[in-house]
Design an enzyme around this catalytic site. Structure first.
Site, PDB file in Angstrom:
ATOM      1  N   LYS A   1       1.291  -0.938   0.191  1.00  0.00           N
ATOM      2  CA  LYS A   1      -0.346  -0.182  -0.279  1.00  0.00           C
ATOM      3  C   LYS A   1       0.896   1.458   0.291  1.00  0.00           C
ATOM      4  O   LYS A   1       1.212   1.602   1.034  1.00  0.00           O
ATOM      5  CB  LYS A   1      -0.841  -0.242   0.707  1.00  0.00           C
TER       6      LYS A   1
ATOM      7  N   LEU B   1      -0.717  10.317  -0.837  1.00  0.00           N
ATOM      8  CA  LEU B   1      -0.225  11.371  -1.647  1.00  0.00           C
ATOM      9  C   LEU B   1       0.517  11.004  -2.772  1.00  0.00           C
ATOM     10  O   LEU B   1       0.654  12.187  -3.604  1.00  0.00           O
ATOM     11  CB  LEU B   1       0.481  11.971  -0.594  1.00  0.00           C
TER      12      LEU B   1
ATOM     13  N   THR C   1       2.594   6.608  13.326  1.00  0.00           N
ATOM     14  CA  THR C   1       1.979   5.776  12.865  1.00  0.00           C
ATOM     15  C   THR C   1       2.418   4.497  13.228  1.00  0.00           C
ATOM     16  O   THR C   1       2.066   3.544  13.110  1.00  0.00           O
ATOM     17  CB  THR C   1       2.187   5.961  11.378  1.00  0.00           C
ATOM     18  N   GLY C   2       3.845   4.657  13.373  1.00  0.00           N
ATOM     19  CA  GLY C   2       5.125   3.552  13.593  1.00  0.00           C
ATOM     20  C   GLY C   2       4.762   2.613  14.913  1.00  0.00           C
ATOM     21  O   GLY C   2       4.225   1.899  14.656  1.00  0.00           O
TER      22      GLY C   2
ATOM     23  N   CYS D   1      14.188  11.228   5.080  1.00  0.00           N
ATOM     24  CA  CYS D   1      14.578  10.917   7.267  1.00  0.00           C
ATOM     25  C   CYS D   1      15.551  10.095   7.851  1.00  0.00           C
ATOM     26  O   CYS D   1      15.678  11.161   8.506  1.00  0.00           O
ATOM     27  CB  CYS D   1      14.064   8.860   7.051  1.00  0.00           C
TER      28      CYS D   1
ATOM     29  N   GLU E   1      11.189  16.095  14.141  1.00  0.00           N
ATOM     30  CA  GLU E   1      11.681  16.017  12.657  1.00  0.00           C
ATOM     31  C   GLU E   1      10.507  16.911  12.211  1.00  0.00           C
ATOM     32  O   GLU E   1       9.673  17.075  12.346  1.00  0.00           O
ATOM     33  CB  GLU E   1      10.913  14.696  12.474  1.00  0.00           C
TER      34      GLU E   1
HETATM   35  P1  NAD Z   1       3.403   8.352   7.717  1.00  0.00           P
HETATM   36  O1  NAD Z   1       3.563   7.258   8.956  1.00  0.00           O
HETATM   37  O2  NAD Z   1       1.630   9.293   7.326  1.00  0.00           O
HETATM   38  O3  NAD Z   1       1.691   7.516   6.662  1.00  0.00           O
HETATM   39  C1  NAD Z   1       3.200   6.337   6.056  1.00  0.00           C
HETATM   40  C2  NAD Z   1       1.596   5.746   5.461  1.00  0.00           C
HETATM   41  O4  NAD Z   1       1.352   4.766   6.555  1.00  0.00           O
HETATM   42  C3  NAD Z   1       1.267   5.950   4.240  1.00  0.00           C
HETATM   43  O5  NAD Z   1       1.273   4.922   3.354  1.00  0.00           O
HETATM   44  C4  NAD Z   1       0.496   5.679   4.844  1.00  0.00           C
HETATM   45  O6  NAD Z   1      -1.257   5.852   4.236  1.00  0.00           O
HETATM   46  C5  NAD Z   1       0.417   4.508   6.161  1.00  0.00           C
HETATM   47  N1  NAD Z   1      -0.669   4.616   7.610  1.00  0.00           N
HETATM   48  C6  NAD Z   1      -1.300   6.248   7.783  1.00  0.00           C
HETATM   49  N2  NAD Z   1      -2.267   5.963   9.399  1.00  0.00           N
HETATM   50  C7  NAD Z   1      -1.642   4.149   9.398  1.00  0.00           C
HETATM   51  C8  NAD Z   1      -2.815   3.463   9.696  1.00  0.00           C
HETATM   52  N3  NAD Z   1      -3.634   4.478  10.890  1.00  0.00           N
HETATM   53  N4  NAD Z   1      -2.671   2.400   9.424  1.00  0.00           N
HETATM   54  C9  NAD Z   1      -1.530   1.934   8.831  1.00  0.00           C
HETATM   55  N5  NAD Z   1      -0.964   2.701   7.515  1.00  0.00           N
HETATM   56  C10 NAD Z   1      -1.694   4.102   8.264  1.00  0.00           C
HETATM   57  O7  NAD Z   1       4.999   9.318   7.267  1.00  0.00           O
HETATM   58  P2  NAD Z   1       4.503  10.359   6.038  1.00  0.00           P
HETATM   59  O8  NAD Z   1       4.398  11.170   6.484  1.00  0.00           O
HETATM   60  O9  NAD Z   1       3.677   9.138   4.784  1.00  0.00           O
HETATM   61  O10 NAD Z   1       6.352   9.905   5.534  1.00  0.00           O
HETATM   62  C11 NAD Z   1       6.731  10.749   6.260  1.00  0.00           C
HETATM   63  C12 NAD Z   1       8.057   9.973   7.269  1.00  0.00           C
HETATM   64  O11 NAD Z   1       8.361   9.063   7.265  1.00  0.00           O
HETATM   65  C13 NAD Z   1       8.479  10.956   8.310  1.00  0.00           C
HETATM   66  O12 NAD Z   1       8.989  10.567   9.959  1.00  0.00           O
HETATM   67  C14 NAD Z   1      10.247   9.775   7.661  1.00  0.00           C
HETATM   68  O13 NAD Z   1      10.960  10.092   8.602  1.00  0.00           O
HETATM   69  C15 NAD Z   1       9.361   8.399   7.381  1.00  0.00           C
HETATM   70  N6  NAD Z   1      10.371   7.940   6.953  1.00  0.00           N
HETATM   71  C16 NAD Z   1      11.559   6.896   6.977  1.00  0.00           C
HETATM   72  C17 NAD Z   1      12.308   6.198   6.189  1.00  0.00           C
HETATM   73  C18 NAD Z   1      13.352   5.198   6.930  1.00  0.00           C
HETATM   74  O14 NAD Z   1      14.175   4.515   5.974  1.00  0.00           O
HETATM   75  N7  NAD Z   1      13.350   5.034   7.892  1.00  0.00           N
HETATM   76  C19 NAD Z   1      12.387   6.609   4.851  1.00  0.00           C
HETATM   77  C20 NAD Z   1      10.613   7.275   4.748  1.00  0.00           C
HETATM   78  C21 NAD Z   1      10.291   7.740   5.143  1.00  0.00           C
END
Ligand code: NAD
Length: 491
Positions: free
Chosen positions: A177, A181, A234-235, A286, A385
């Site tokens: 998934k 955006l 979200t994590g 990130c 962040e």
């Molecule tokens: P986000 O957590 O908002 O969304 C990430 C994904 O999770 C999206 O696909 C979103 O639809 C999904 N999601 C959101 N809510 C959810 C839920 N309740 N259940 C399941 N899935 C859900 O993050 P973002 O804004 O898309 O990305 C930015 C973040 O990602 C930043 O914090 C960045 O540091 C991190 N990031 C980390 C790495 C890494 O390798 N460590 C790489 C790229 C981005």
């Protein structure tokens, strides 16, 4: 643009027949509609992946056979990198050369894991020496099963490749998934997989929103492994959802990475790497080194050069030649970051450069490259962040203070150090509490090397052989290799 989901080797109408708008961040205008996948579509996709894993050929092929598919996917991405790059620019906003670079990187990732898939064939099981010589034990590795992947918007196709390539190499099947955006290049990847004849159900792509499709994927009892990249909040939610079924999870989360610059550094190199560390991809990285610590004797001169060079960065539509800073991905991110800068300044930070929308660029989600100084330890711009082209710069007195300030963060994804003294660099590199450390540079990323963070920046590692291990179970096979009876119950 593709308007259907890819499930079980077929293009499918979403269960609710819905679509959602996709906007060009450079103009704010809707330029495409993506299929709105919801929990019913995820259920279908997981069922297809389950069948493909339990009954289909994929996990039973040799590594070399799977590698042939991965190489074909890599070749198609490379052959189509300009078109795919342009879709990525429309979706994400990044400058075209960066997008094309991402496509090459994604192709390289598939080619790399093709090599590791082949190596699996030669793996006959590691024999483990046992203290009790009556037994022989060997360890074999097997695909985990059905993997779910949820990815963010900052490197749409590349983040997909980081998960799809190792999962497929290992023999897993997958439901992916992408972010709501930036849903478009994931559907292009589906088309490429279809084109190379990937067996049905091996890779399923469902575009949709996190709180519906994403949540169902994270909760689904038939998903054996969940690989997530995104924000810490979200994590954390994903971890809770995965807990119900004790799912194997890997988490790649956010960061607030430090860059320590000692006074013996070449000032031009320092300015170049500081800028690459936080303005590349509009700072939506990130591992962006967004907290810069400069030894106090160098600080005034470095600030002067940094501000002068930041002022020269050409901002604009990522499709235009020479643009080095495109728009942020969305109106929401733009508003959030402006709000953070405002709060940081209210709490005492000073704006040395930028901090606002460029006057000449109305409409899109543009932000000037921003340099902040004079913030306290607890200012939110220093601690949280920002995920945009915003760097916080502070002076430090000595090595001990630099390391203390660098490590004073809930995150631990990356860190960088610059000095002419390589012994000092090595010492500081070891002292950083972070999973990725750069010496005399910031950001170069290699498919062969492990990627992931300490502390709140995540669990597990992607890329390299660690990325493959994410999708492999470890099984011990132990043989009683002796003529004597065991003699516990029957003597
Ligand atoms: P986000 O957590 O908002 O969304 C990430 C994904 O999770 C999206 O696909 C979103 O639809 C999904 N999601 C959101 N809510 C959810 C839920 N309740 N259940 C399941 N899935 C859900 O993050 P973002 O804004 O898309 O990305 C930015 C973040 O990602 C930043 O914090 C960045 O540091 C991190 N990031 C980390 C790495 C890494 O390798 N460590 C790489 C790229 C981005």
């Amino acid at each position: 643009m593709r308007e259907q989901l890819y499930i079980d080797g077929k293009w499918m109408e979403p269960a609710l027949n819905g679509r959602f708008e996709v906007r060009d961040p450079a103009t704010g205008e809707v330029f495409a509609h993506a299929p709105l996948g919801t929990s019913d579509d995820i259920d279908q996709a997981v069922a297809a992946a389950r069948r493909a894993f339990d009954e289909g050929p994929w996990p039973r092929l040799t590594g070399a056979e799977r590698a042939a598919y991965l190489r074909a996917i890599a070749d198609r991405i490379l052959a189509d990198k300009e078109r795919l790059g342009r879709i990525e620019v429309l979706d994400n906003g990044k400058p075209l050369p960066e997008a094309v670079w991402d496509m090459e990187d994604a192709a390289g990732c598939f080619a790399f894991y093709a090599g590791l898939a082949e190596e699996l064939d030669a793996d006959e099981g590691e024999v483990i020496p046992l203290q009790d010589a009556r037994f022989k034990s060997k360890v074999v590795r097997e695909p985990i099963g059905v993997a779910g992947a949820i990815i963010p918007w900052n490197y749409p196709l590349l983040m997909a490749a980081w998960k799809v390539a190792p999962a497929l190499a290992a023999g897993c099947t997958m439901v992916l998934k992408p972010s709501e955006l930036t849903p478009l290049t994931a559907l292009e990847l589906a088309a490429i997989c279809d084109d190379v004849g990937l067996p049905p159900g091996v890779l399923n792509i469902v575009t949709g929103f996190g709180n519906n499709a994403g949540q169902r994927l994270a909760e689904h009892p038939d998903v054996d492994k969940l690989a997530f990249t995104g924000s810490v909040p979200t994590g954390s939610r994903i971890m809770q959802m995965a807990a119900a079924d004790i799912k194997n999870i890997s988490l790649e989360l956010g960061g607030k990475s430090p860059f320590v610059v000692f006074a013996d550094s070449d000032i031009e190199k320092a300015v170049e790497w500081i800028m690459f560390g936080v303005f590349w991809n509009q700072g939506q990285v990130c591992s962006a080194t967004s907290r810069v610590l400069v030894e106090e004797s160098l600080y005034p001169r470095l600030m002067e050069r940094l501000v002068a060079e930041a002022a020269k960065i050409r901002i604009g539509n990522g499709m235009e030649d020479g643009v080095k800073l495109g728009p942020l991905v969305s109106e929401g991110q733009h508003a959030k970051i402006l709000g953070m800068i405002e709060k940081g300044v209210a709490a005492g930070a000073k704006v040395a450069h930028g901090g606002k929308r460029p006057q000449s660029l109305e409409g899109g989600y543009f932000l000037e490259p921003t340099i902040l100084t004079d913030m306290d330890d607890d200012n939110l711009v220093w601690r949280e962040e920002i995920f945009g082209p915003v760097v916080c710069v502070r002076p430090f007195r000595d090595e001990a203070e630099a390391v203390r300030l660098a490590n004073d963060s809930p995150f631990g994804l990356a860190a960088a150090v610059m000095s002419d003294d390589l012994d000092r660099c090595e010492r500081v590199a070891r002292a950083f509490r972070a999973g990725i450390v750069w010496i005399n540079c910031s950001q170069p990323t290699f498919t062969e090397a492990p990627w992931g963070g300490y502390k709140k920046s995540g669990i597990g590692r992607e890329l390299g052989k660690w990325g493959l291990a994410n999708y492999l179970e470890v099984k011990q096979i132990t043989t009683f290799d002796h003529n004597e009876r065991w003699g516990w119950y029957i003597k």
